[in-house]
Write a protein that holds these residues in place. Structure first.
Motif, PDB file in Angstrom:
ATOM      1  N   TRP A  56      52.317  16.852  93.096  1.00 27.73           N
ATOM      2  CA  TRP A  56      51.551  15.608  93.174  1.00 27.73           C
ATOM      3  C   TRP A  56      52.440  14.439  93.595  1.00 27.73           C
ATOM      4  O   TRP A  56      52.056  13.629  94.442  1.00 27.73           O
ATOM      5  CB  TRP A  56      50.894  15.319  91.828  1.00 27.73           C
ATOM      6  CG  TRP A  56      50.223  13.983  91.774  1.00 27.73           C
ATOM      7  CD1 TRP A  56      48.999  13.652  92.270  1.00 27.73           C
ATOM      8  CD2 TRP A  56      50.768  12.786  91.212  1.00 27.73           C
ATOM      9  NE1 TRP A  56      48.732  12.324  92.037  1.00 27.73           N
ATOM     10  CE2 TRP A  56      49.805  11.772  91.394  1.00 27.73           C
ATOM     11  CE3 TRP A  56      51.955  12.471  90.561  1.00 27.73           C
ATOM     12  CZ2 TRP A  56      50.011  10.463  90.962  1.00 27.73           C
ATOM     13  CZ3 TRP A  56      52.164  11.181  90.130  1.00 27.73           C
ATOM     14  CH2 TRP A  56      51.197  10.192  90.329  1.00 27.73           C
ATOM     15  N   VAL A  57      53.648  14.357  93.019  1.00 31.45           N
ATOM     16  CA  VAL A  57      54.575  13.289  93.403  1.00 31.45           C
ATOM     17  C   VAL A  57      54.911  13.387  94.885  1.00 31.45           C
ATOM     18  O   VAL A  57      54.970  12.375  95.588  1.00 31.45           O
ATOM     19  CB  VAL A  57      55.856  13.337  92.542  1.00 31.45           C
ATOM     20  CG1 VAL A  57      56.913  12.386  93.083  1.00 31.45           C
ATOM     21  CG2 VAL A  57      55.543  12.999  91.094  1.00 31.45           C
ATOM     22  N   LEU A  58      55.105  14.596  95.373  1.00 31.25           N
ATOM     23  CA  LEU A  58      55.382  14.804  96.798  1.00 31.25           C
ATOM     24  C   LEU A  58      54.234  14.293  97.661  1.00 31.25           C
ATOM     25  O   LEU A  58      54.446  13.604  98.663  1.00 31.25           O
ATOM     26  CB  LEU A  58      55.641  16.291  97.064  1.00 31.25           C
ATOM     27  CG  LEU A  58      55.945  16.675  98.514  1.00 31.25           C
ATOM     28  CD1 LEU A  58      57.254  16.043  98.975  1.00 31.25           C
ATOM     29  CD2 LEU A  58      56.001  18.189  98.645  1.00 31.25           C
ATOM     30  N   MET A  59      52.991  14.593  97.267  1.00 30.49           N
ATOM     31  CA  MET A  59      51.830  14.137  98.029  1.00 30.49           C
ATOM     32  C   MET A  59      51.707  12.610  98.018  1.00 30.49           C
ATOM     33  O   MET A  59      51.424  11.985  99.041  1.00 30.49           O
ATOM     34  CB  MET A  59      50.544  14.762  97.470  1.00 30.49           C
ATOM     35  CG  MET A  59      50.438  16.267  97.651  1.00 30.49           C
ATOM     36  SD  MET A  59      50.408  16.779  99.389  1.00 30.49           S
ATOM     37  CE  MET A  59      52.111  17.296  99.633  1.00 30.49           C
ATOM     38  N   VAL A  60      51.933  11.999  96.850  1.00 25.00           N
ATOM     39  CA  VAL A  60      51.875  10.537  96.752  1.00 25.00           C
ATOM     40  C   VAL A  60      52.963   9.907  97.611  1.00 25.00           C
ATOM     41  O   VAL A  60      52.731   8.936  98.337  1.00 25.00           O
ATOM     42  CB  VAL A  60      52.001  10.074  95.284  1.00 25.00           C
ATOM     43  CG1 VAL A  60      52.184   8.564  95.195  1.00 25.00           C
ATOM     44  CG2 VAL A  60      50.771  10.501  94.491  1.00 25.00           C
TER      45      VAL A  60
END
Length: 199
Positions: free
Chosen positions: A183-187
């Protein structure tokens, strides 16, 4: 970029820990008997300080991205959950490091019982506390992004899904911790490709 660095580092730590502790609930009867079994855990512990530092920078980047429009109530939960996540991560590292130091000592059944206690303590910190603080952070950040129109619909749905997985599923499903760095990567990728423009 710092969010991507955090996602890569945390993924590496989770994979290394899962190599050492592949089962749920974890078993302590094999990993501490050989130095090769402990080596991935040593690498994970060496990476953890950089994971925490990268996450704090990621929080700063998110706040700069949101700007002055952030809601104070949600922002307080955002900051609190982020700081607690890092604190719990470092407590996890302290516990696991203590277990590694104890493996060098010779002992009988009492040593094994102490290792089992430390092992379960470390695992509980990771699954019940650290990942649940990550869940609160994910849910509050997603709420901020939704309310201010900073996140597209797919990223909002992904954030709420990841938050629920970290809150309710992570204790019982192996490898589900990887949802957080994903999720952090996508954000981070969204922030890099669609930067927020101040009005």
């Amino acid at each position: 970029m710092v969010g991507i660095a955090f996602a890569v580092l945390l993924t590496a730590v989770i994979v290394l820990v899962r190599i050492v502790f592949p089962s749920l609930p974890p078993s302590t009867h094999e990993w501490h008997t050989s130095s090769s079994g402990r080596e991935p855990l040593r690498w994970a512990l060496a990476l953890l300080p950089f994971v925490g530092i990268a996450f704090l920078w990621f929080m700063g980047a998110l706040r700069a991205y949101v700007g002055e429009a952030e809601d104070k109530f949600v922002a307080t939960v955002f900051l609190g959950s982020g700081v607690l996540f890092v604190a719990t991560l470092f407590e996890l590292a302290t516990s696991a490091g203590s277990m590694l130091d104890m493996t060098a000592m010779r002992g009988g059944l009492s040593q094994l019982q102490l290792l089992q206690y430390g092992h379960h303590f470390t695992y509980t910190l990771l699954s019940s506390y650290c990942m649940r603080m990550a869940a609160v952070f994910t849910l509050t950040t997603t709420t901020i992004g939704r309310l201010l129109g900073l996140f597209p619909r797919w990223l909002v749905w992904l954030g709420y899904l990841v938050g629920l997985v970290l809150l309710f599923v992570v204790v019982n499903v192996r490898w589900s911790e990887l949802a957080f760095p994903f999720w952090v990567l996508m954000v981070s990728c969204h922030m890099l490709t669609a930067p927020h423009r101040s009005e």
